[in-house]
Write a protein that holds these residues in place. Structure first.
Motif, PDB file in Angstrom:
ATOM      1  N   LEU A  64       0.848  -1.196   0.000  1.00  0.00           N
ATOM      2  CA  LEU A  64       0.000   0.000   0.000  1.00  0.00           C
ATOM      3  C   LEU A  64       0.886   1.250   0.000  1.00  0.00           C
ATOM      4  O   LEU A  64       1.965   1.239   0.567  1.00  0.00           O
ATOM      5  CB  LEU A  64      -0.916  -0.012   1.225  1.00  0.00           C
ATOM      6  N   PRO A  65       0.491   2.342  -0.608  1.00  0.00           N
ATOM      7  CA  PRO A  65      -0.818   2.540  -1.213  1.00  0.00           C
ATOM      8  C   PRO A  65      -0.857   2.287  -2.722  1.00  0.00           C
ATOM      9  O   PRO A  65      -1.902   1.969  -3.256  1.00  0.00           O
ATOM     10  CB  PRO A  65      -1.103   4.015  -0.929  1.00  0.00           C
ATOM     11  N   ARG A  66       0.245   2.432  -3.455  1.00  0.00           N
ATOM     12  CA  ARG A  66       0.166   2.414  -4.917  1.00  0.00           C
ATOM     13  C   ARG A  66      -0.013   1.025  -5.518  1.00  0.00           C
ATOM     14  O   ARG A  66      -0.655   0.869  -6.558  1.00  0.00           O
ATOM     15  CB  ARG A  66       1.401   3.057  -5.524  1.00  0.00           C
ATOM     16  N   THR A  67       0.578   0.017  -4.895  1.00  0.00           N
ATOM     17  CA  THR A  67       0.520  -1.334  -5.463  1.00  0.00           C
ATOM     18  C   THR A  67      -0.041  -2.326  -4.444  1.00  0.00           C
ATOM     19  O   THR A  67       0.664  -3.238  -4.007  1.00  0.00           O
ATOM     20  CB  THR A  67       1.914  -1.795  -5.929  1.00  0.00           C
ATOM     21  N   PRO A  68      -1.302  -2.155  -4.045  1.00  0.00           N
ATOM     22  CA  PRO A  68      -1.866  -3.097  -3.068  1.00  0.00           C
ATOM     23  C   PRO A  68      -1.784  -4.528  -3.591  1.00  0.00           C
ATOM     24  O   PRO A  68      -2.149  -4.801  -4.729  1.00  0.00           O
ATOM     25  CB  PRO A  68      -3.309  -2.639  -2.894  1.00  0.00           C
ATOM     26  N   SER A  69      -1.259  -5.406  -2.733  1.00  0.00           N
ATOM     27  CA  SER A  69      -0.999  -6.781  -3.142  1.00  0.00           C
ATOM     28  C   SER A  69      -1.321  -7.727  -2.000  1.00  0.00           C
ATOM     29  O   SER A  69      -1.343  -7.338  -0.841  1.00  0.00           O
ATOM     30  CB  SER A  69       0.467  -6.932  -3.542  1.00  0.00           C
ATOM     31  N   VAL A  70      -1.540  -8.983  -2.363  1.00  0.00           N
ATOM     32  CA  VAL A  70      -1.856 -10.015  -1.384  1.00  0.00           C
ATOM     33  C   VAL A  70      -0.991 -11.229  -1.679  1.00  0.00           C
ATOM     34  O   VAL A  70      -0.873 -11.658  -2.827  1.00  0.00           O
ATOM     35  CB  VAL A  70      -3.350 -10.428  -1.449  1.00  0.00           C
ATOM     36  N   LEU A  71      -0.407 -11.783  -0.632  1.00  0.00           N
ATOM     37  CA  LEU A  71       0.281 -13.053  -0.698  1.00  0.00           C
ATOM     38  C   LEU A  71      -0.666 -14.067  -0.048  1.00  0.00           C
ATOM     39  O   LEU A  71      -1.104 -13.857   1.080  1.00  0.00           O
ATOM     40  CB  LEU A  71       1.593 -12.960   0.087  1.00  0.00           C
ATOM     41  N   LEU A  72      -1.019 -15.100  -0.777  1.00  0.00           N
ATOM     42  CA  LEU A  72      -1.934 -16.139  -0.269  1.00  0.00           C
ATOM     43  C   LEU A  72      -1.232 -17.483  -0.261  1.00  0.00           C
ATOM     44  O   LEU A  72      -0.507 -17.816  -1.204  1.00  0.00           O
ATOM     45  CB  LEU A  72      -3.164 -16.257  -1.179  1.00  0.00           C
ATOM     46  N   TYR A  73      -1.446 -18.233   0.808  1.00  0.00           N
ATOM     47  CA  TYR A  73      -0.936 -19.605   0.899  1.00  0.00           C
ATOM     48  C   TYR A  73      -2.104 -20.564   0.671  1.00  0.00           C
ATOM     49  O   TYR A  73      -3.168 -20.396   1.265  1.00  0.00           O
ATOM     50  CB  TYR A  73      -0.341 -19.858   2.286  1.00  0.00           C
ATOM     51  N   TRP A  74      -1.875 -21.567  -0.178  1.00  0.00           N
ATOM     52  CA  TRP A  74      -2.891 -22.559  -0.525  1.00  0.00           C
ATOM     53  C   TRP A  74      -2.368 -23.964  -0.254  1.00  0.00           C
ATOM     54  O   TRP A  74      -1.174 -24.221  -0.383  1.00  0.00           O
ATOM     55  CB  TRP A  74      -3.240 -22.459  -2.012  1.00  0.00           C
ATOM     56  N   THR A  75      -3.290 -24.878   0.024  1.00  0.00           N
ATOM     57  CA  THR A  75      -2.926 -26.273   0.257  1.00  0.00           C
ATOM     58  C   THR A  75      -2.833 -27.069  -1.035  1.00  0.00           C
ATOM     59  O   THR A  75      -2.368 -28.206  -1.020  1.00  0.00           O
ATOM     60  CB  THR A  75      -3.951 -26.964   1.169  1.00  0.00           C
ATOM     61  N   SER A  76      -3.283 -26.484  -2.148  1.00  0.00           N
ATOM     62  CA  SER A  76      -3.246 -27.226  -3.405  1.00  0.00           C
ATOM     63  C   SER A  76      -3.481 -26.300  -4.590  1.00  0.00           C
ATOM     64  O   SER A  76      -4.271 -25.354  -4.509  1.00  0.00           O
ATOM     65  CB  SER A  76      -4.277 -28.356  -3.358  1.00  0.00           C
ATOM     66  N   LEU A  77      -2.790 -26.593  -5.671  1.00  0.00           N
ATOM     67  CA  LEU A  77      -2.988 -25.853  -6.905  1.00  0.00           C
ATOM     68  C   LEU A  77      -4.395 -26.091  -7.450  1.00  0.00           C
ATOM     69  O   LEU A  77      -5.043 -25.172  -7.952  1.00  0.00           O
ATOM     70  CB  LEU A  77      -1.937 -26.268  -7.938  1.00  0.00           C
ATOM     71  N   ASP A  78      -4.882 -27.325  -7.319  1.00  0.00           N
ATOM     72  CA  ASP A  78      -6.245 -27.620  -7.770  1.00  0.00           C
ATOM     73  C   ASP A  78      -7.275 -26.768  -7.041  1.00  0.00           C
ATOM     74  O   ASP A  78      -8.233 -26.286  -7.647  1.00  0.00           O
ATOM     75  CB  ASP A  78      -6.569 -29.109  -7.573  1.00  0.00           C
ATOM     76  N   LYS A  79      -7.088 -26.573  -5.732  1.00  0.00           N
ATOM     77  CA  LYS A  79      -8.035 -25.752  -4.948  1.00  0.00           C
ATOM     78  C   LYS A  79      -7.992 -24.293  -5.411  1.00  0.00           C
ATOM     79  O   LYS A  79      -9.028 -23.639  -5.496  1.00  0.00           O
ATOM     80  CB  LYS A  79      -7.712 -25.829  -3.453  1.00  0.00           C
ATOM     81  N   LEU A  80      -6.805 -23.788  -5.695  1.00  0.00           N
ATOM     82  CA  LEU A  80      -6.680 -22.419  -6.204  1.00  0.00           C
ATOM     83  C   LEU A  80      -7.433 -22.275  -7.517  1.00  0.00           C
ATOM     84  O   LEU A  80      -8.247 -21.355  -7.688  1.00  0.00           O
ATOM     85  CB  LEU A  80      -5.204 -22.062  -6.387  1.00  0.00           C
ATOM     86  N   TYR A  81      -7.196 -23.185  -8.458  1.00  0.00           N
ATOM     87  CA  TYR A  81      -7.881 -23.113  -9.751  1.00  0.00           C
ATOM     88  C   TYR A  81      -9.388 -23.328  -9.615  1.00  0.00           C
ATOM     89  O   TYR A  81     -10.173 -22.726 -10.337  1.00  0.00           O
ATOM     90  CB  TYR A  81      -7.287 -24.128 -10.730  1.00  0.00           C
ATOM     91  N   GLU A  82      -9.763 -24.200  -8.695  1.00  0.00           N
ATOM     92  CA  GLU A  82     -11.191 -24.432  -8.453  1.00  0.00           C
ATOM     93  C   GLU A  82     -11.867 -23.139  -8.006  1.00  0.00           C
ATOM     94  O   GLU A  82     -12.941 -22.789  -8.486  1.00  0.00           O
ATOM     95  CB  GLU A  82     -11.341 -25.524  -7.386  1.00  0.00           C
ATOM     96  N   TYR A  83     -11.224 -22.431  -7.077  1.00  0.00           N
ATOM     97  CA  TYR A  83     -11.804 -21.163  -6.614  1.00  0.00           C
ATOM     98  C   TYR A  83     -11.859 -20.139  -7.750  1.00  0.00           C
ATOM     99  O   TYR A  83     -12.876 -19.477  -7.948  1.00  0.00           O
ATOM    100  CB  TYR A  83     -11.002 -20.588  -5.437  1.00  0.00           C
ATOM    101  N   ALA A  84     -10.768 -20.024  -8.499  1.00  0.00           N
ATOM    102  CA  ALA A  84     -10.695 -19.022  -9.565  1.00  0.00           C
ATOM    103  C   ALA A  84     -11.770 -19.229 -10.630  1.00  0.00           C
ATOM    104  O   ALA A  84     -12.256 -18.269 -11.216  1.00  0.00           O
ATOM    105  CB  ALA A  84      -9.312 -19.044 -10.208  1.00  0.00           C
ATOM    106  N   SER A  85     -12.155 -20.476 -10.859  1.00  0.00           N
ATOM    107  CA  SER A  85     -13.126 -20.754 -11.923  1.00  0.00           C
ATOM    108  C   SER A  85     -14.552 -20.986 -11.418  1.00  0.00           C
ATOM    109  O   SER A  85     -15.451 -21.182 -12.229  1.00  0.00           O
ATOM    110  CB  SER A  85     -12.670 -21.972 -12.729  1.00  0.00           C
ATOM    111  N   ASN A  86     -14.762 -20.935 -10.121  1.00  0.00           N
ATOM    112  CA  ASN A  86     -16.085 -21.197  -9.544  1.00  0.00           C
ATOM    113  C   ASN A  86     -17.036 -20.028  -9.826  1.00  0.00           C
ATOM    114  O   ASN A  86     -16.844 -18.925  -9.321  1.00  0.00           O
ATOM    115  CB  ASN A  86     -15.949 -21.407  -8.032  1.00  0.00           C
ATOM    116  N   PRO A  87     -18.092 -20.254 -10.623  1.00  0.00           N
ATOM    117  CA  PRO A  87     -19.001 -19.153 -10.956  1.00  0.00           C
ATOM    118  C   PRO A  87     -19.812 -18.666  -9.751  1.00  0.00           C
ATOM    119  O   PRO A  87     -20.352 -17.559  -9.783  1.00  0.00           O
ATOM    120  CB  PRO A  87     -19.919 -19.753 -12.030  1.00  0.00           C
TER     121      PRO A  87
END
Length: 159
Positions: A64-87
């Motif tokens: 912050l402030p110009r480049t707000p960013s988030v670092l996220l930890y995930w238990t699986s790549l499949d779960k990340l993609y599942e969330y990203a594509s969940n309508p």
């Protein structure tokens, strides 16, 4: 009397994915272009952190402030993609809205993301509150066995 700070490391085994995502405000005066992007992330974080089955186990905000960013930890790549594509999740509508706004925003706001599947993670915390992977998972003391295991991997033990 204060106790001596101890050396800690994360306590987590299993697949680990690190996902970095952020935005850059290129034209502060074009609030209508960047504000919706800026405000889209907090509801997604709340949604993910309130669902233990989402696969997201922790996050950290920075830039912050110009480049707000988030670092996220995930238990699986499949779960990340599942969330990203969940309508039915908050990401898909936010992504569609960003794409529609981007057509007329003329670069007022930029976005980026990076995904890393982590084969091996090392952490060391000394005189620090839980942060990073240790805050996303759990902490345990660094033991002589931990240092010895690192030596056998051909690396030096933490100082």
């Amino acid at each position: 009397m204060r106790s001596k700070p101890e050396r800690l490391t994360h306590d987590y085994d299993g697949e680990l994915v690190v996902f970095l995502i952020g935005m850059r405000i290129n034209r502060w005066s074009r609030v209508r272009d960047w504000w919706p992007t800026f405000t889209a992330m907090p509801p997604m974080i709340r949604e993910l952190m309130s669902d233990p089955d989402s696969g997201a186990v922790g996050y950290r905000l920075f830039g912050l402030p110009r480049t707000p960013s988030v670092l996220l930890y995930w238990t699986s790549l499949d779960k990340l993609y599942e969330y990203a594509s969940n309508p039915d999740a908050k990401h898909r509508p936010a992504w569609g809205a960003f794409n529609r706004r981007a057509r007329t925003a003329n670069g007022s706001v930029g976005i980026w993301h990076e995904t890393f599947v982590v084969e091996r993670a090392e952490t060391l915390y000394y005189a620090m509150p839980p942060t990073g992977l240790g805050a996303a998972t759990a902490l345990k003391p660094v033991t002589k066995k931990h240092a010895s295991d690192r030596m056998h991997e051909g690396r030096t033990a933490p100082a």
